[in-house]
Structure formats: structure tokens, C-alpha cells
Scaffold this active site. Structure first.
Site, short mmCIF file in Angstrom:
data_model
loop_
_atom_site.label_atom_id
_atom_site.label_comp_id
_atom_site.label_asym_id
_atom_site.label_seq_id
_atom_site.Cartn_x
_atom_site.Cartn_y
_atom_site.Cartn_z
N GLN A 28 0.84 -1.33 0.07
CA GLN A 28 0.06 0.11 -0.08
C GLN A 28 0.90 1.21 0.15
OE1 GLN A 28 -3.18 0.48 -0.16
NE2 GLN A 28 -3.67 -1.63 -0.53
N SER A 51 15.76 -0.14 6.61
CA SER A 51 14.96 -0.41 5.44
C SER A 51 15.89 -0.64 4.14
CB SER A 51 13.98 0.47 5.21
OG SER A 51 12.99 -0.04 4.15
N GLU A 84 0.60 -5.50 13.34
CA GLU A 84 1.44 -5.57 14.62
C GLU A 84 2.78 -4.74 14.93
OE1 GLU A 84 2.77 -8.46 11.30
OE2 GLU A 84 0.82 -7.45 11.93
N HIS A 108 -6.40 0.83 8.05
CA HIS A 108 -7.20 -0.45 8.95
C HIS A 108 -7.33 0.17 10.09
CE1 HIS A 108 -8.76 -3.81 10.03
NE2 HIS A 108 -7.52 -4.62 10.60
N GLU A 231 -9.88 -25.21 -8.57
CA GLU A 231 -10.98 -24.46 -9.40
C GLU A 231 -11.76 -23.70 -8.76
OE1 GLU A 231 -13.67 -27.20 -11.33
OE2 GLU A 231 -12.10 -28.61 -12.24
#
EC number: 1.1.1.86
Length: 331
Positions: A28, A51, A84, A108, A231
Site C-alpha cells: 500500500q 530498510s 502488529e 485499517h 477450481e
């Protein structure tokens, strides 16, 4: 019925002169940041010092900062790291850098609804939640379209929180498709219920039970996998495209008849009672409490054990072999 908003209801100019910090650059995060940038919004990206995504941020024409620095520089902070990890990140890097009049945003409602994050009274607390994965949010924007999104206001310190939510949603392209208003509580509880009872927990257990039933009856595992697991996508795609009616129009009459006479034998009144229990445990915070405890435990041993056990199921081995036959799945 939910009220719908579109670009004509949004004022993107509200974001002029403001700096938006997108915290996180995953699925996102990259979509929000790039879409906002292309909409003319001043965007920076907040990342942890270690990061590995910093080079990607720069390659995408954006500037990356440590999370605390980005939060301090920003007027609007959108937190897009996993649920979390949000509470610890908020306490360590964001809380002390908030100023009166700032806007704190989420995609969220978990951490706000269950009070893992408690912002100060003088900041707006808003949700903008696209109803699609980040790569779709980005690709649809680039094609001049958009992905629908939810907005919610938990705290309106400025008196303009809803207007800011609509502006942000428009900036990521949601106003082209449609924006629905909800609440943090409604989004959180319905999202968790859908994941647990239907989309993840319900569907995986149903497919697994079907596979196991056929294999136990002596049928080849490969055939069982095709009929009960592979399927599923064909059916879900039809429903996604045109609802149950489209799916039933497209399948054989034999399959449709079996749907009507057998479905209720599988999803029984007892199943519905259990669904109500699941919903109650979400509403009263029991599920959230258990998940929070799990994440605080060293190594998340119970969670990792469940993940490992599921990965060792026969259907995973069978499926891996069958997927080698499917050239359209290979990248």
C-alpha cells in the site's frame, strides 16, 4: 445503504501546502506515495534506518527519511506498516513528533479501535482504506481509473477531518471509482470477521476438508486438488465479475442444482451459530487481545507453529507439483 462520494465531492486543494508522510513502502505504501505525488501532493516516505526500500523510494522519485524525522516534517502522517508493528513504531517514532493540528491516518482500524494507539486530542484521526491491493491501486491510477476506498473519522479536532479524508482518497485515485463512509469500529470488525470466517479461515478450511474427504475415500490427491482447490479461482472470478447470478449462469445446470441442494448441508445452522460466536469475540476484543499477546511473546511460537503445520499439509505438496504444469502461472 452506504453513502458514496466521488471526485466531484472532494477538494484536493486542501492538501496544498501540506506535507504528507507515508510511513512504510510496501504494497500500500508505494501506491499511496506515488499516486499522491502524481496528484501534485508534497509526499515524503518514512522508513526504518535499516530498510532496504530506500533505493526504491529514490528510484521512484521520492525522498526517504527515518520515520521519526518524516513524522516531524509532516502535517499528515499515513501509517502503512503491518498492524502488529504500528503501536511500537508510533510510540518510538511518531508520538513525540506530533503537533496540534496534525492529521494521523490509517488504512485499517485495528490499532485505534482496540486502543493500541491513543493519539492526543488535538490531532485528527482518519482512515482511508482502498479495497484492493497496492499494485492495483497504482495500476488503476496510472490508467486513469481508481480503486474504491473506505473513509472514516475517529477524531475531528480540526472540524475538517472528513474533508481531509476525502481529499486524500481523491489523491490516491479512489474518487474516480467511489468512496464509502464507514467508522473505525465497523471497518475493523467487518474486516476481521470477513478474513476469519470467510475469506481466509472459512475458505481454507472448506477447501482442505473437501480435499481430505476425497483422499480419504480413495481418490487420487491430484484429482482432489483440482476439484476442491484449483477450481476455486474460476468460481470466485465469476462471482467477482458479476455476483452469484453470473457464476450460476456460467456453470452447468448440474453444478447449479448441486449448489442449491447441497450448500445448506455444508453451511448449517450450527455453522451460522459459530459465525456469531466469532463475531462476538471480535466485537468484545477477545480475538484482538489474543493476537496482541501472541505478538508480544518471544518468537510468536504459537503462530509460527500453526504456520509450519499448515505448510506441511499434503495439499501443499500436491499443489506445488500440479502448478508446474500450468504455464500461465509462471512468471
Amino acid at each position: 445503504m452506504a453513502k458514496m462520494y466521488y471526485d466531484s465531492d472532494c477538494n484536493l486543494k486542501l492538501l496544498e501546502g501540506k506535507t504528507v508522510a507515508v510511513i512504510g513502502y510496501g504494497s500500500q505504501g508505494h501506491a499511496h506515495a506515488q499516486n499522491l505525488k502524481d496528484s501534485g501532493v508534497n509526499v515524503i516516505v518514512g522508513l526504518t534506518p535499516s530498510s532496504a526500500r530506500r533505493k526504491q523510494v529514490e528510484a521512484d522519485g521520492l525522498k526517504a527519511y527515518d520515520t521519526a524525522e518524516a513524522a516531524k516534517m509532516a502535517d499528515i502522517i499515513m501509517i502503512l506498516v503491518p498492524d502488529e508493528k504500528q503501536a511500537a513504531m508510533y510510540e518510538e517514532s511518531i508520538a513525540q513528533n506530533l503537533e496540534a493540528g496534525n492529521i494521523l491516518m490509517f488504512a485499517h482500524g485495528f490499532n485505534i479501535n482496540f486502543k493500541q494507539i491513543v493519539p492526543p486530542a488535538d490531532v485528527d484521526v482518519i482512515m482511508v482504506a482502498p479495497k484492493g491491493p497496492g499494485h492495483t491501486v497504482r495500476s488503476q491510477y496510472k490508467e486513469g481509473r481508481g480503486v474504491p476506498a473506505l473513509i472514516a473519522v475517529e477524531k475531528d479536532a480540526s472540524g475538517k477531518a472528513k474533508e481531509y479524508a476525502l481529499a486524500y482518497a481523491s489523491g490516491i485515485g479512489a474518487g474516480r471509482a467511489g468512496i464509502l463512509e464507514t467508522t473505525f469500529r465497523e471497518e475493523t470488525e467487518t474486516d476481521l470477521f470477513g478474513e476469519q470466517a470467510v475469506l481466509c479461515g472459512g475458505v481454507t478450511e472448506l477447501m482442505k476438508a473437501g480435499f481430505e474427504t476425497l483422499v480419504a475415500a480413495g481418490y487420487q490427491p491430484e484429482i482432489a486438488y483440482f476439484e476442491c482447490i484449483h477450481e476455486m479461482k474460476l468460481i470466485v472470478d465469476l462471482i467477482n465479475q458479476g455476483g452469484f447470478g453470473e457464476m450460476r449462469y456460467s456453470i452447468s445446470d448440474t453444478a447449479e442444482y448441486g449448489d442449491y441442494v447441497t450448500g445448506k448441508r455444508i453451511i448449517t445452522d450450527e455453522t451460522r451459530k459459530e459465525m456469531k460466536k466469532v463475531l462476538k469475540e471480535i466485537q468484545d476484543g477477545k480475538f484482538a487481545a489474543n493476537w496482541i499477546i501472541e505478538n508480544k511473546a518471544a518468537g510468536r511460537a504459537n503462530f509460527i507453529s500453526m504456520r509450519r503445520n499448515e505448510s506441511e499439509h499434503q495439499l501443499e505438496t500436491v499443489g506445488a507439483e500440479l502448478r508446474k504444469m500450468m504455464s500461465w502461472l509462471k512468471k
